[in-house]
Design a protein around this motif. Structure first.
Motif, PDB file in Angstrom:
ATOM      1  N   ALA A 306      52.246  40.029  32.013  1.00 10.70           N
ATOM      2  CA  ALA A 306      51.344  40.871  32.809  1.00 10.70           C
ATOM      3  C   ALA A 306      50.021  41.081  32.097  1.00 10.70           C
ATOM      4  N   ALA A 307      50.069  41.182  30.771  1.00 10.53           N
ATOM      5  CA  ALA A 307      48.820  41.402  30.013  1.00 10.53           C
ATOM      6  C   ALA A 307      47.865  40.227  30.196  1.00 10.53           C
ATOM      7  N   TYR A 308      48.412  39.021  30.285  1.00  7.96           N
ATOM      8  CA  TYR A 308      47.582  37.828  30.483  1.00  7.96           C
ATOM      9  C   TYR A 308      46.927  37.868  31.855  1.00  7.96           C
ATOM     10  N   ILE A 309      47.696  38.230  32.876  1.00  9.68           N
ATOM     11  CA  ILE A 309      47.164  38.307  34.245  1.00  9.68           C
ATOM     12  C   ILE A 309      46.044  39.341  34.307  1.00  9.68           C
ATOM     13  N   ASP A 310      46.269  40.516  33.674  1.00  4.37           N
ATOM     14  CA  ASP A 310      45.251  41.565  33.704  1.00  4.37           C
ATOM     15  C   ASP A 310      43.958  41.084  33.040  1.00  4.37           C
ATOM     16  N   ALA A 311      44.111  40.377  31.904  1.00  2.00           N
ATOM     17  CA  ALA A 311      42.911  39.892  31.193  1.00  2.00           C
ATOM     18  C   ALA A 311      42.148  38.880  32.040  1.00  2.00           C
ATOM     19  N   ARG A 312      42.834  37.929  32.671  1.00  2.00           N
ATOM     20  CA  ARG A 312      42.174  36.932  33.506  1.00  2.00           C
ATOM     21  C   ARG A 312      41.472  37.583  34.699  1.00  2.00           C
ATOM     22  N   PHE A 313      42.123  38.611  35.265  1.00  2.00           N
ATOM     23  CA  PHE A 313      41.506  39.318  36.391  1.00  2.00           C
ATOM     24  C   PHE A 313      40.194  39.974  35.943  1.00  2.00           C
ATOM     25  N   ASP A 314      40.210  40.630  34.764  1.00  2.00           N
ATOM     26  CA  ASP A 314      39.004  41.304  34.272  1.00  2.00           C
ATOM     27  C   ASP A 314      37.870  40.291  34.042  1.00  2.00           C
ATOM     28  N   ILE A 315      38.216  39.098  33.514  1.00  5.49           N
ATOM     29  CA  ILE A 315      37.202  38.053  33.292  1.00  5.49           C
ATOM     30  C   ILE A 315      36.595  37.623  34.618  1.00  5.49           C
ATOM     31  N   LEU A 316      37.437  37.410  35.643  1.00  5.71           N
ATOM     32  CA  LEU A 316      36.934  37.024  36.960  1.00  5.71           C
ATOM     33  C   LEU A 316      36.062  38.118  37.564  1.00  5.71           C
ATOM     34  N   ALA A 317      36.421  39.362  37.321  1.00  2.00           N
ATOM     35  CA  ALA A 317      35.681  40.471  37.915  1.00  2.00           C
ATOM     36  C   ALA A 317      34.309  40.641  37.294  1.00  2.00           C
ATOM     37  N   GLU A 318      34.147  40.163  36.048  1.00  2.00           N
ATOM     38  CA  GLU A 318      32.844  40.322  35.402  1.00  2.00           C
ATOM     39  C   GLU A 318      31.745  39.514  36.108  1.00  2.00           C
ATOM     40  N   GLY A 319      32.083  38.422  36.785  1.00  2.00           N
ATOM     41  CA  GLY A 319      31.073  37.561  37.404  1.00  2.00           C
ATOM     42  C   GLY A 319      30.765  37.899  38.839  1.00  2.00           C
TER      43      GLY A 319
END
Length: 364
Positions: A306-319
């Motif tokens: 889950a931590a990996y999914i949350d991190a990838r989501f945050d990266i996508l949200a930055e753009g």
């Protein structure tokens, strides 16, 4: 089986001939205590023997008490026609009668030495008799427990003895006991061993049993009460835990507002990243997972924590910036009017547009 009872000599009178005449109780019903050796059971300390009313007052039992030889102490043998002259100092009468729970019989002493012994204080009577003794434990109609039952009681003689139980209670004992005095029972009371008569021992034993039963009943009641209290305490503790758990799940107003804003921000980001993602009915974690999967594919995040999914989501949200419908409407202006292909509407619009041309021709 040869046995003996003891009773107290009743009131006496001396006849003109010098004979001693009396009327005495010599037997009774109920439970009497024997030493085990007295009834052929040396393996037992004591035996509770029941003399049923039907046996004590049976016709043959009462008849056997009439015209019995009276002796001074118990002889070493049963009294018969062959030794009667040697042992007898008197005789019982024939008016044998029931006296409550006792049997009363008249008697006369005709021997001077025996009469003197009575006058000097030797006033106890002991009935020697035979009976059938059946070891069959049970309870009397009054609820008293016994170990054996006497039946077929038949008197042989009535002896005057020097010591015995005071009063008119019956006493069963062997010859040695009668010669040496009253046999006492050893009873332990509150840790102290005391000697007492059979009747007193029976009373004490009964009271001790009642006390033991009452103590056991009280202990059980206390145990049951303690168990009931413990069960109630357990129930209350469980309820308290449930209340605390429910309190922990209730959000205050500020927390509720924060939760609503956070949810709205998450949904807005998700729609901005992947417009087609479905958010209704999904948890926050499920929304993040769906958005990341939509962008980089399910295979790329298979078995990822889950931590990996949350991190990838945050990266996508930055753009991306979350969609803002109000802002977009203000920037683009009002939406163009919908076009129509209706012929009548088109003809009307054309007519209005060409109307000025007709006005110009009239003016010329």
């Amino acid at each position: 089986m040869h046995l003996t009872d003891r009773v107290s000599l009743g009131d006496v009178r001396i006849t003109g001939d010098g004979y001693l005449v009396t009327d005495a109780r010599i037997a009774r019903t109920g439970i009497q205590i024997y030493a085990g050796r007295e009834v052929g059971r040396p393996d037992l300390d004591r035996v509770r023997v029941y003399r049923p009313e039907a046996e004590v007052f049976a016709r043959d039992a009462l008849a056997s008490l009439a015209h019995r030889p009276v002796t001074l102490d118990h002889p070493d043998e049963a009294v018969t026609a062959k030794n009667w002259r040697r042992h007898s100092v008197g005789i019982t009468g024939d008016e044998v009668a029931r006296d409550g729970t006792f049997v009363r019989v008249p008697m006369v002493l005709m021997d001077a030495a025996a009469i003197s012994a009575v006058q000097d204080g030797k006033r106890e009577l002991s009935c020697g008799y035979t009976c059938d003794l059946k070891f069959d434990a049970g309870k009397t109609p009054e609820g008293e427990a016994y170990d054996a039952v006497q039946t077929n009681i038949r008197a042989n003689h009535l002896a005057i003895v020097s010591a015995g139980r005071a009063g008119s209670d019956c006493r069963i004992g062997d010859d040695a006991d009668e010669e040496q005095g009253m046999t006492l029972q050893k009873v332990t009371v509150d840790g102290i061993t005391v000697e007492m008569s059979d009747t007193a021992a029976q009373v004490v034993s009964k009271v001790q049993k009642q006390l033991a039963d009452a103590t056991a009943a009280l202990a059980k009641a206390n145990t049951d009460h303690a168990a009931a209290i413990a069960a109630k305490d357990g129930d209350l503790a469980k309820k308290d835990a449930e209340i605390d758990a429910l309190k922990g799940k209730v959000l205050d107003a500020a927390a509720l507002d924060a939760a609503v804003r956070a949810r709205g921000d998450l949904v807005a980001k998700a729609k901005a990243i992947a417009p087609g993602v479905v958010t209704d009915g999904k948890s926050d974690a499920e929304i993040r997972h769906a958005v990341v999967a939509a962008k980089i594919g399910d295979a790329a995040i298979k078995d990822k924590p889950a931590a990996y999914i949350d991190a990838r989501f945050d990266i996508l949200a930055e753009g991306v910036k979350p969609a803002d419908p109000v802002r977009d409407a203000l920037r683009s202006g009002p939406a163009p009017a919908a076009q129509t292909t209706d012929a009548a509407y088109t003809s009307m619009v054309t007519g209005l547009q060409d109307a000025w041309k007709g006005q110009q021709k009239g003016a010329a």
